[in-house]
Scaffold this motif. Sequence first.
Motif, PDB file in Angstrom:
ATOM      1  N   HIS A  80       0.842  -1.201   0.000  1.00  0.00           N
ATOM      2  CA  HIS A  80       0.000   0.000   0.000  1.00  0.00           C
ATOM      3  C   HIS A  80       0.878   1.253   0.000  1.00  0.00           C
ATOM      4  O   HIS A  80       1.880   1.317   0.711  1.00  0.00           O
ATOM      5  N   PRO A  81       0.533   2.251  -0.804  1.00  0.00           N
ATOM      6  CA  PRO A  81       1.379   3.450  -0.851  1.00  0.00           C
ATOM      7  C   PRO A  81       1.402   4.257   0.445  1.00  0.00           C
ATOM      8  O   PRO A  81       2.333   5.036   0.667  1.00  0.00           O
ATOM      9  N   GLN A  82       0.392   4.087   1.306  1.00  0.00           N
ATOM     10  CA  GLN A  82       0.440   4.747   2.614  1.00  0.00           C
ATOM     11  C   GLN A  82       1.265   3.877   3.559  1.00  0.00           C
ATOM     12  O   GLN A  82       0.866   2.752   3.897  1.00  0.00           O
ATOM     13  N   LYS A  83       2.396   4.389   3.987  1.00  0.00           N
ATOM     14  CA  LYS A  83       3.370   3.573   4.723  1.00  0.00           C
ATOM     15  C   LYS A  83       2.813   2.923   5.988  1.00  0.00           C
ATOM     16  O   LYS A  83       3.116   1.757   6.250  1.00  0.00           O
ATOM     17  N   PRO A  84       2.014   3.598   6.797  1.00  0.00           N
ATOM     18  CA  PRO A  84       1.493   2.922   7.997  1.00  0.00           C
ATOM     19  C   PRO A  84       0.677   1.677   7.670  1.00  0.00           C
ATOM     20  O   PRO A  84       0.760   0.674   8.372  1.00  0.00           O
ATOM     21  N   ILE A  85      -0.106   1.736   6.598  1.00  0.00           N
ATOM     22  CA  ILE A  85      -0.907   0.575   6.198  1.00  0.00           C
ATOM     23  C   ILE A  85       0.000  -0.544   5.718  1.00  0.00           C
ATOM     24  O   ILE A  85      -0.155  -1.713   6.097  1.00  0.00           O
ATOM     25  N   ALA A  86       0.969  -0.196   4.869  1.00  0.00           N
ATOM     26  CA  ALA A  86       1.892  -1.201   4.336  1.00  0.00           C
ATOM     27  C   ALA A  86       2.735  -1.819   5.438  1.00  0.00           C
ATOM     28  O   ALA A  86       2.946  -3.045   5.468  1.00  0.00           O
ATOM     29  N   GLU A  87       3.220  -0.995   6.347  1.00  0.00           N
ATOM     30  CA  GLU A  87       4.095  -1.493   7.421  1.00  0.00           C
ATOM     31  C   GLU A  87       3.349  -2.428   8.358  1.00  0.00           C
ATOM     32  O   GLU A  87       3.900  -3.426   8.816  1.00  0.00           O
ATOM     33  N   GLU A  88       2.083  -2.116   8.631  1.00  0.00           N
ATOM     34  CA  GLU A  88       1.290  -2.997   9.497  1.00  0.00           C
ATOM     35  C   GLU A  88       1.065  -4.349   8.827  1.00  0.00           C
ATOM     36  O   GLU A  88       1.222  -5.405   9.451  1.00  0.00           O
ATOM     37  N   ALA A  89       0.717  -4.342   7.540  1.00  0.00           N
ATOM     38  CA  ALA A  89       0.513  -5.594   6.809  1.00  0.00           C
ATOM     39  C   ALA A  89       1.802  -6.404   6.731  1.00  0.00           C
ATOM     40  O   ALA A  89       1.794  -7.627   6.883  1.00  0.00           O
ATOM     41  N   ASP A  90       2.906  -5.718   6.488  1.00  0.00           N
ATOM     42  CA  ASP A  90       4.199  -6.392   6.409  1.00  0.00           C
ATOM     43  C   ASP A  90       4.574  -7.019   7.746  1.00  0.00           C
ATOM     44  O   ASP A  90       5.058  -8.164   7.807  1.00  0.00           O
ATOM     45  N   ALA A  91       4.357  -6.284   8.840  1.00  0.00           N
ATOM     46  CA  ALA A  91       4.707  -6.799  10.166  1.00  0.00           C
ATOM     47  C   ALA A  91       3.876  -8.033  10.501  1.00  0.00           C
ATOM     48  O   ALA A  91       4.410  -9.024  11.026  1.00  0.00           O
ATOM     49  N   VAL A  92       2.583  -7.983  10.214  1.00  0.00           N
ATOM     50  CA  VAL A  92       1.727  -9.137  10.497  1.00  0.00           C
ATOM     51  C   VAL A  92       2.160 -10.332   9.661  1.00  0.00           C
ATOM     52  O   VAL A  92       2.240 -11.460  10.163  1.00  0.00           O
ATOM     53  N   PHE A  93       2.453 -10.106   8.387  1.00  0.00           N
ATOM     54  CA  PHE A  93       2.900 -11.203   7.523  1.00  0.00           C
ATOM     55  C   PHE A  93       4.202 -11.807   8.038  1.00  0.00           C
ATOM     56  O   PHE A  93       4.336 -13.035   8.133  1.00  0.00           O
ATOM     57  N   THR A  94       5.165 -10.970   8.377  1.00  0.00           N
ATOM     58  CA  THR A  94       6.470 -11.459   8.841  1.00  0.00           C
ATOM     59  C   THR A  94       6.313 -12.301  10.103  1.00  0.00           C
ATOM     60  O   THR A  94       6.873 -13.408  10.206  1.00  0.00           O
ATOM     61  N   LYS A  95       5.545 -11.797  11.050  1.00  0.00           N
ATOM     62  CA  LYS A  95       5.335 -12.543  12.294  1.00  0.00           C
ATOM     63  C   LYS A  95       4.543 -13.825  12.053  1.00  0.00           C
ATOM     64  O   LYS A  95       4.772 -14.841  12.713  1.00  0.00           O
ATOM     65  N   THR A  96       3.621 -13.780  11.101  1.00  0.00           N
ATOM     66  CA  THR A  96       2.837 -14.979  10.790  1.00  0.00           C
ATOM     67  C   THR A  96       3.725 -16.069  10.206  1.00  0.00           C
ATOM     68  O   THR A  96       3.578 -17.260  10.548  1.00  0.00           O
TER      69      THR A  96
END
Length: 322
Positions: A80-96
């Motif tokens: 997502h071009p909005q960094k907070p949205i992208a960073e949250e999705a990335d963090a959840v994916f990485t931890k998953t």
Amino acid sequence: MKLGVFTVLFSDKNLEDMLDHVAAKGIEAVELGTGGYPGDAHCKVDELLADEQKQKEFMEKISSRGLIVSALSCHGNPLHPQKPIAEEADAVFTKTVQLASKLGIHVVNTFSGCPGDHENAKYPNWPVSPWPNEYQEILKWQWEEKIIPYWKEKAAFAEQLNVKIGLELHGGFSVHTPATLLRLREACGPAIGANLDPSHMWWQGIDPVESIKILGREKAIHHFHAKDTIIDQPNTNRNGLTDMTPYSDMQNRSWYFRTVGFGHDSKAWADIISTLRLYGYDYVISIEHEDGLMSIDEGFTKAIQTLKPVIVKDSVGDMWWT
């Protein structure tokens, strides 16, 4: 093969009650949401990652009911071009992925994401037309600057942890067809595969059986969702298949999701199951319920009733008739 369910439809139940409910229905596998669009009602990633004893107790609750976990799912938009949205999705994916590795679960499902059209964009841009040429320029920039670099890194990370990534081919995201999935897989490696959902093939005009053949030849199906779609031809004549009518306005939509068997008959689903087996997929068929015409329990029960007679349980072994 095993019959499973994506448990997000029972987010109102706690883990134990949900497991009891689906096991009593004859389900053999559960797909658990860990965040993003599916939520995390039954699998709290941070709590489990921090405590090995909780991990053990968590898996015992599942195995004691005769169930397995087919995948952990965290559908979101890490591009997502909005960094907070992208960073949250990335963090959840990485931890998953990390949690899946610790629990011995070999598939994590998500979306590919969809970037904007330049570095300072605010919203995703999903190009679906090759002309005017600006759309081709956007698509080239997205794949070369965002999609491939991100997923190349994540594929290597997942592979190190013995986890496969099941990308759901879904409209609105960069990977939405067999061709786009295979393009990303070629660039990033075999950890990338499909969480194939025929409902999204039907509304795009793709025959699910043929999509299974295309992906199956490349061993690129990591997980499978069972959900149906109906096409309303008069509305399609008006709106086309890229229909922006809200999902809730079903009378006027070109297509809408149905529970298994209410968009296509048992023969269509038998062909899907048989083709999966023909191309080497012998894992879980995970029911996903997003039917606006019937309750969760009724839709879930009817999906089981449609799938149980056509699902193939046993390998053929030797061809005795030859």
